[in-house]
Design a protein around this motif. Sequence first.
Motif, mmCIF file in Angstrom:
data_model
loop_
_atom_site.group_PDB
_atom_site.id
_atom_site.type_symbol
_atom_site.label_atom_id
_atom_site.label_comp_id
_atom_site.label_asym_id
_atom_site.label_seq_id
_atom_site.Cartn_x
_atom_site.Cartn_y
_atom_site.Cartn_z
ATOM 1 N N GLU A 373 0.831 -1.210 0.000
ATOM 2 C CA GLU A 373 0.000 0.000 0.000
ATOM 3 C C GLU A 373 0.866 1.261 0.000
ATOM 4 O O GLU A 373 0.590 2.221 -0.735
ATOM 5 C CB GLU A 373 -0.909 0.007 1.219
ATOM 6 C CG GLU A 373 -2.013 -1.033 1.188
ATOM 7 C CD GLU A 373 -2.795 -1.067 2.497
ATOM 8 O OE1 GLU A 373 -2.724 -0.066 3.249
ATOM 9 O OE2 GLU A 373 -3.448 -2.086 2.765
ATOM 10 N N ILE A 374 1.897 1.267 0.832
ATOM 11 C CA ILE A 374 2.776 2.439 0.918
ATOM 12 C C ILE A 374 3.524 2.656 -0.396
ATOM 13 O O ILE A 374 3.623 3.790 -0.888
ATOM 14 C CB ILE A 374 3.749 2.296 2.111
ATOM 15 C CG1 ILE A 374 2.979 2.462 3.420
ATOM 16 C CG2 ILE A 374 4.892 3.315 2.028
ATOM 17 C CD1 ILE A 374 3.813 2.276 4.665
ATOM 18 N N LEU A 375 4.025 1.582 -0.969
ATOM 19 C CA LEU A 375 4.728 1.709 -2.258
ATOM 20 C C LEU A 375 3.791 2.231 -3.344
ATOM 21 O O LEU A 375 4.188 3.039 -4.187
ATOM 22 C CB LEU A 375 5.320 0.360 -2.677
ATOM 23 C CG LEU A 375 6.620 -0.055 -1.973
ATOM 24 C CD1 LEU A 375 6.980 -1.492 -2.342
ATOM 25 C CD2 LEU A 375 7.763 0.888 -2.333
ATOM 26 N N GLY A 376 2.543 1.789 -3.304
ATOM 27 C CA GLY A 376 1.567 2.269 -4.277
ATOM 28 C C GLY A 376 1.311 3.756 -4.141
ATOM 29 O O GLY A 376 1.205 4.480 -5.143
ATOM 30 N N LYS A 377 1.222 4.227 -2.917
ATOM 31 C CA LYS A 377 0.992 5.663 -2.683
ATOM 32 C C LYS A 377 2.220 6.492 -3.075
ATOM 33 O O LYS A 377 2.086 7.603 -3.593
ATOM 34 C CB LYS A 377 0.618 5.902 -1.220
ATOM 35 C CG LYS A 377 -0.772 5.381 -0.885
ATOM 36 C CD LYS A 377 -1.134 5.581 0.583
ATOM 37 C CE LYS A 377 -2.545 5.072 0.844
ATOM 38 N NZ LYS A 377 -2.958 5.208 2.250
ATOM 39 N N ILE A 378 3.406 5.943 -2.822
ATOM 40 C CA ILE A 378 4.632 6.622 -3.256
ATOM 41 C C ILE A 378 4.652 6.726 -4.780
ATOM 42 O O ILE A 378 4.953 7.793 -5.346
ATOM 43 C CB ILE A 378 5.876 5.866 -2.742
ATOM 44 C CG1 ILE A 378 5.991 5.986 -1.219
ATOM 45 C CG2 ILE A 378 7.141 6.381 -3.420
ATOM 46 C CD1 ILE A 378 7.083 5.108 -0.604
ATOM 47 N N GLU A 379 4.355 5.629 -5.440
ATOM 48 C CA GLU A 379 4.333 5.598 -6.910
ATOM 49 C C GLU A 379 3.382 6.653 -7.456
ATOM 50 O O GLU A 379 3.732 7.430 -8.357
ATOM 51 C CB GLU A 379 3.908 4.198 -7.368
ATOM 52 C CG GLU A 379 3.810 4.014 -8.872
ATOM 53 C CD GLU A 379 3.249 2.637 -9.229
ATOM 54 O OE1 GLU A 379 3.333 2.278 -10.411
ATOM 55 O OE2 GLU A 379 2.724 1.934 -8.332
ATOM 56 N N HIS A 380 2.183 6.720 -6.905
ATOM 57 C CA HIS A 380 1.186 7.691 -7.357
ATOM 58 C C HIS A 380 1.664 9.121 -7.135
ATOM 59 O O HIS A 380 1.540 9.987 -8.025
ATOM 60 C CB HIS A 380 -0.135 7.442 -6.630
ATOM 61 C CG HIS A 380 -1.245 8.335 -7.076
ATOM 62 N ND1 HIS A 380 -1.556 9.508 -6.434
ATOM 63 C CD2 HIS A 380 -2.115 8.238 -8.124
ATOM 64 C CE1 HIS A 380 -2.571 10.094 -7.035
ATOM 65 N NE2 HIS A 380 -2.942 9.343 -8.077
ATOM 66 N N ALA A 381 2.235 9.377 -5.975
ATOM 67 C CA ALA A 381 2.692 10.734 -5.653
ATOM 68 C C ALA A 381 3.807 11.184 -6.584
ATOM 69 O O ALA A 381 3.861 12.359 -6.989
ATOM 70 C CB ALA A 381 3.164 10.780 -4.201
ATOM 71 N N VAL A 382 4.708 10.284 -6.934
ATOM 72 C CA VAL A 382 5.802 10.619 -7.855
ATOM 73 C C VAL A 382 5.247 10.914 -9.247
ATOM 74 O O VAL A 382 5.631 11.889 -9.904
ATOM 75 C CB VAL A 382 6.850 9.486 -7.904
ATOM 76 C CG1 VAL A 382 7.845 9.726 -9.045
ATOM 77 C CG2 VAL A 382 7.588 9.375 -6.578
ATOM 78 N N VAL A 383 4.328 10.064 -9.705
ATOM 79 C CA VAL A 383 3.785 10.217 -11.065
ATOM 80 C C VAL A 383 3.039 11.535 -11.220
ATOM 81 O O VAL A 383 3.198 12.245 -12.224
ATOM 82 C CB VAL A 383 2.861 9.033 -11.420
ATOM 83 C CG1 VAL A 383 2.092 9.322 -12.706
ATOM 84 C CG2 VAL A 383 3.674 7.751 -11.566
ATOM 85 N N ILE A 384 2.230 11.915 -10.221
ATOM 86 C CA ILE A 384 1.430 13.143 -10.362
ATOM 87 C C ILE A 384 2.233 14.399 -10.036
ATOM 88 O O ILE A 384 1.721 15.517 -10.116
ATOM 89 C CB ILE A 384 0.149 13.095 -9.489
ATOM 90 C CG1 ILE A 384 0.499 13.088 -7.998
ATOM 91 C CG2 ILE A 384 -0.713 11.899 -9.879
ATOM 92 C CD1 ILE A 384 -0.718 13.226 -7.091
ATOM 93 N N GLY A 385 3.515 14.221 -9.670
ATOM 94 C CA GLY A 385 4.380 15.368 -9.424
ATOM 95 C C GLY A 385 4.331 15.900 -8.018
ATOM 96 O O GLY A 385 4.879 16.973 -7.726
ATOM 97 N N GLN A 386 3.693 15.180 -7.115
ATOM 98 C CA GLN A 386 3.584 15.615 -5.724
ATOM 99 C C GLN A 386 4.885 15.364 -4.962
ATOM 100 O O GLN A 386 5.166 16.007 -3.950
ATOM 101 C CB GLN A 386 2.432 14.858 -5.053
ATOM 102 C CG GLN A 386 2.209 15.172 -3.584
ATOM 103 C CD GLN A 386 1.121 14.290 -2.988
ATOM 104 O OE1 GLN A 386 0.299 13.727 -3.707
ATOM 105 N NE2 GLN A 386 1.125 14.166 -1.669
ATOM 106 N N LEU A 387 5.713 14.453 -5.468
ATOM 107 C CA LEU A 387 6.895 14.006 -4.747
ATOM 108 C C LEU A 387 8.044 13.797 -5.723
ATOM 109 O O LEU A 387 7.846 13.249 -6.815
ATOM 110 C CB LEU A 387 6.560 12.687 -4.038
ATOM 111 C CG LEU A 387 7.534 12.103 -3.024
ATOM 112 C CD1 LEU A 387 7.712 13.050 -1.832
ATOM 113 C CD2 LEU A 387 7.009 10.745 -2.532
ATOM 114 N N LYS A 388 9.232 14.257 -5.364
ATOM 115 C CA LYS A 388 10.423 14.034 -6.186
ATOM 116 C C LYS A 388 10.877 12.579 -6.051
ATOM 117 O O LYS A 388 10.782 11.988 -4.968
ATOM 118 C CB LYS A 388 11.568 14.955 -5.754
ATOM 119 C CG LYS A 388 11.294 16.442 -5.951
ATOM 120 C CD LYS A 388 11.350 16.809 -7.421
ATOM 121 C CE LYS A 388 11.221 18.329 -7.606
ATOM 122 N NZ LYS A 388 11.213 18.690 -9.043
ATOM 123 N N ASN A 389 11.390 12.037 -7.144
ATOM 124 C CA ASN A 389 11.845 10.648 -7.125
ATOM 125 C C ASN A 389 13.274 10.554 -6.592
ATOM 126 O O ASN A 389 14.192 10.091 -7.272
ATOM 127 C CB ASN A 389 11.735 10.036 -8.534
ATOM 128 C CG ASN A 389 11.976 8.532 -8.535
ATOM 129 O OD1 ASN A 389 11.701 7.857 -7.536
ATOM 130 N ND2 ASN A 389 12.483 8.017 -9.640
#
Length: 406
Positions: A373-389
């Motif tokens: 679940e956490i990895l999925g939320k990280i993935e989503h946040a990176v894709v939508i630009g909310q979080l730097k990779n």
Amino acid sequence: MKIANLPQEFMAALPILETITNAGFEAYFVGGSVRDMLLGKAIHDVDIATSAYPSEIKALFEKTVDTGIEHGTVMILDHGNGYETTTFRTETGYTDFRRPDSVNFVRDLAEDLKRRDFTINALAMRANGEIVDLFNGLVDLDNHIIRAVGNPIERFHEDALRMMRALRFSAQLGFVIEKTTNEAIKAEAHLLTNIAVERINVELSKLMLGKAAAEGLMNFAQSGLFNYVPNIDMGRELDIVAAGLKLQGKTLPDEATAWTYLIDQLGLNEADAGRFLKAWKHSNDFIKQVKTAYHFIQLYRQQVEITNWELYQVGSVLPIALAVLKLNFSSFEGEEYMAALHNLAITNKRQLAIDGQQLIATGIVKPGPKMGEILGKIEHAVVIGQLKNHLSDLLAYAEMLQSKGE
């Protein structure tokens, strides 16, 4: 007619013919390789027909494989190449409209050639390049005609798939199906129900990828064959004709695009599209590809905003969706979607700067559903630009999610 300079594919196989003929038997190159040579197309499998019986062939060559011994076919292995070599034969009884009830080996080439499907496939060539043409196949090649050998109804009762093959060759080569042959297809279309869907799938796929796919699809509709294939409802003739008309002057680039285009033209919803592809015995990976592309097409049709997350989910199959949309909408370009996809921070999960092992090693999370679940939320946040990779940012984000119990 005699070919002065044989292509390399035939030259490599000449020692096979010479060994057979030196032993007192007849041997010829036959079928598609001869046809394609005469059309100037790429030659693939070089097949041989011979008056020698399978046991006689096996006695002449050191390395053979019984690929279809009951039908007289032996694979001769020579310098890394394999040559299917089949004894002249006649066939009788086709109670299942797919295969002969009995096969009889003969010594006469004419008897063998007259059981073949179409005149352009009933050509044989001697080792010296001389073409043996007993059914005016050369004339039909010149005139771009698909014509059954002999009585077309008899040929289609021998193997009902030949009706689809007629349409497929017409679409691939841009040839016209001769009137008597075409009328026989319409009359005997119902026989297609005796053929395994996997075999029909191969022919329809090749038809849709042909240079004359437009005419091929219209023939598919007008012949009535579409009524006897999986999950295409009766009365869909106009949908298939319309699919053909849209393709005029165009070609489909690959099989996945072809089937995506077909389900789109049939107007299937996404659930029905999955069932349709499954009924046609496509692989799970293929079905996933097509369904993913079709979902994007449906979003576009419904004028839903295409977000970065939607682009990420369609991913590598985006070109399939765009190709189908271009066929449907003359003003559609699609380059902006490809550019946006390439500009995403990541285009697949493997590009994330963090994985489950790192989350476990830092003690943020233990193995189990929560980690996913956490990895999925990280993935989503990176894709939508909310979080730097960046690893540090991702670890901090994961820690925050864990602390909040999200």
